[in-house]
Enzyme design. Structure first.
Site, PDB file in Angstrom:
ATOM      1  N   GLU A   1       0.896  -1.152  -0.031  1.00 39.48           N
ATOM      2  CA  GLU A   1       0.009  -0.116   0.113  1.00 39.48           C
ATOM      3  C   GLU A   1       0.781   1.258   0.247  1.00 39.48           C
ATOM      4  O   GLU A   1       0.616   2.043   0.733  1.00 39.48           O
ATOM      5  CB  GLU A   1      -1.020  -0.049   1.090  1.00 39.48           C
ATOM      6  CG  GLU A   1      -1.982  -1.051   0.830  1.00 39.48           C
ATOM      7  CD  GLU A   1      -3.099  -1.073   2.149  1.00 39.48           C
ATOM      8  OE1 GLU A   1      -4.296  -1.317   1.624  1.00 39.48           O
ATOM      9  OE2 GLU A   1      -3.058  -0.425   3.293  1.00 39.48           O
TER      10      GLU A   1
ATOM     11  N   GLU B   1      -5.302  -8.196  -1.344  1.00 41.17           N
ATOM     12  CA  GLU B   1      -6.092  -8.179  -0.049  1.00 41.17           C
ATOM     13  C   GLU B   1      -7.568  -7.420  -0.516  1.00 41.17           C
ATOM     14  O   GLU B   1      -7.823  -6.771  -1.465  1.00 41.17           O
ATOM     15  CB  GLU B   1      -5.696  -6.915   0.714  1.00 41.17           C
ATOM     16  CG  GLU B   1      -4.212  -7.242   1.313  1.00 41.17           C
ATOM     17  CD  GLU B   1      -3.854  -6.082   2.557  1.00 41.17           C
ATOM     18  OE1 GLU B   1      -4.620  -5.409   3.049  1.00 41.17           O
ATOM     19  OE2 GLU B   1      -2.714  -5.951   2.684  1.00 41.17           O
TER      20      GLU B   1
END
Length: 489
Positions: A203, A385
């Site tokens: 991320e 994810e």
């Protein structure tokens, strides 16, 4: 159109070491930038515990969604009356054989986990890696191999050895680039013959501040200088990995919450364009290998005067492009003129239901995002994810009837299958967050559970740590064994 997925599709789960692993004082592990981060809740944000020169304690908020800047003179300190979840997490360190067996029982053919940087190089600057740390991950990967489960290794998951944060102000320093590349090289040489798929960062478009990047200032010049240094580090690692591990595939993981303009008002539409570029900035640079033209306007908006770049950086970025684009997808939000600029989150959508933590549930947004990313970059994608945080009510045997999780996953996996089978988006696989209950990143809670497997532990780390499959465990097993076709049932 059938939901059955292409042969060789990768099914698995994903975790992060400081939320899952534990083993804080074992195998020579050094202090990590997340180790001073407390637990929290939706109402009470997580924070770091820091001491000022006069002895006073400050508590800067630590989640990257709410990341306070940390004063230069503040030093991290452990307090007896605080709970630090990264120290024990849910103790994968001692339960890895049991957990991997449970994952294999669902039919996983891949498991995404992160290596703890400070377990390999405790300060980040040792001449040689910590042999005991390497052995732990040897044991994990060898255990996975018994079940024909491939590793997907995240090299750096929102963390660094505390020494690098304190000594160099984290990723603002190019010395950390060198430390990272040395660390990555060690992983490639040690695990490369058993690992094909890698993620250089997690991320990267969303992380900021002291815990995730070791940088004291969470905004402006320092944040974007740190990002540039991470771009260079990633590109160097990709180039080195391709050389050392023939056939290896490298991605970086981006937080790709869907975003929609709140209205069709032109000002809202233009703000939406700029808001999307808050994320495209990262994906364009790493996926295409160069800074886009709009970067100048974006950096100006964030009060960045000039990024320090070495003459060779442009060529490094070009040669170290990603092989695939990995992303997380949990929700979508809306944005409008006048909203703050940020990479994750936004306003609620009146057309969508929300989780107990206020995250809008938008399965079609996953299909939309898959198409959007592939249309722009034209490289395979990997959903690494996706999941739903919920309060699970276990019975006296620790069994959970989590039909809400089954509904969430069925809708999202169906949308993913449509993107693959109808829209022809090339997708390598899907690793659900998280297969075994672990500590929530955003709130530091255990009650915000994601897993197919219930872990007997409360928000303060109390419990037996007993693992018990939930109802969703067998449901997901059926989906995987039919390679998605059971989604049509």
């Amino acid at each position: 159109m059938s939901k059955k997925l292409p042969k060789g599709f990768l099914w698995g789960g994903a975790t992060a070491d400081f939320q899952y692993e534990g083993g804080f004082n074992e195998s020579g592990r050094g202090l990590l930038s997340h180790d001073y981060e407390t637990d929290g809740s939706k109402e009470h944000p997580r924070h770091h515990t820091m001491k000022m020169p006069d002895g006073s304690i400050i508590e800067p908020k630590s989640s990257f969604i709410l990341a306070d800047s940390v004063p230069t003179e503040a030093e991290p300190v452990f307090l007896d009356d605080e709970y630090y979840p990264s120290h024990n997490a849910v103790d994968f360190y001692h339960h890895y054989k049991e957990d991997i067996k449970l994952m294999a029982g669902m039919g996983f053919n891949i498991f995404r986990f992160s290596v703890c940087w400070s377990r390999i190089f405790p300060t980040g600057e040792e001449a040689e890696p910590n042999a005991a740390g390497l052995k732990f991950y040897d044991d994990v990967i060898n255990e996975m191999a018994k079940y024909n489960m491939e590793p997907l290794i995240t090299i750096c998951h929102d963390e660094m050895p505390m020494n690098l944060a304190l000594k160099y102000n984290g990723w603002t320093s190019r010395k950390v680039i060198d430390a990272y590349v040395k660390y990555a090289k060690t992983l490639f040489e040690h695990f490369g013959n058993r690992c094909k798929y890698w993620l250089t960062f997690n991320e990267i478009n969303a992380v900021r501040g002291f815990g995730p990047t070791g940088v004291r200032n969470s905004e402006g010049q320092d944040r974007y200088q740190a990002d540039h240094n991470m771009f260079v580090a990633s590109a160097k690692a990709v180039k080195l990995g391709h050389k050392l591990i023939p056939g290896s595939q490298f991605g970086t993981m981006f937080a790709m919450s869907g975003a929609y303009p709140a209205t069709c008002k032109p000002e809202d539409m233009f703000h939406y364009l700029q808001e999307k570029r808050e994320n495209w900035y990262f994906i364009d640079i790493m996926g295409r290998g160069y800074y886009p033209e709009y970067a100048a306007e974006l950096l100006q908006r964030h009060n960045v005067k000039e990024l320090h770049m070495e003459p060779e950086d442009a060529q490094i970025l070009k040669e170290g492009q990603l092989d695939y684009i990995a992303f997380s997808y949990y929700r979508s939000n809306t944005t409008k003129a006048g909203d703050d600029w940020f990479n994750v989150g936004g306003d609620s959508n009146p057309y969508l239901k929300e989780t107990p933590w206020g995250w809008p549930v938008d399965p079609l947004g996953l299909r939309y995002t898959m198409n959007e990313v592939y249309d722009r970059i034209q490289k395979p994608i990997f959903i690494v994810e996706n999941g739903m945080g919920a309060v699970d009510k276990a019975d006296e045997n620790d069994y959970v009837e989590d039909d809400y999780r089954i509904d969430y996953l069925k809708d999202h996996l169906s949308a993913m299958a449509d993107a693959i089978n109808i829209d022809h988006v090339p997708c390598l696989g899907y690793t659900m967050w998280a297969p075994i209950d672990l500590v929530s990143l955003s709130t530091g809670e255990m009650k915000k559970r994601y897993g197919f497997v219930y872990v007997d532990m409360d928000d303060k780390g109390h419990g037996t740590l007993k693992r018990t499959p939930k109802k969703s465990y067998n449901w997901m097993k059926h989906i995987i064994e039919t390679n998605g076709s059971a989604l049509d049932e």
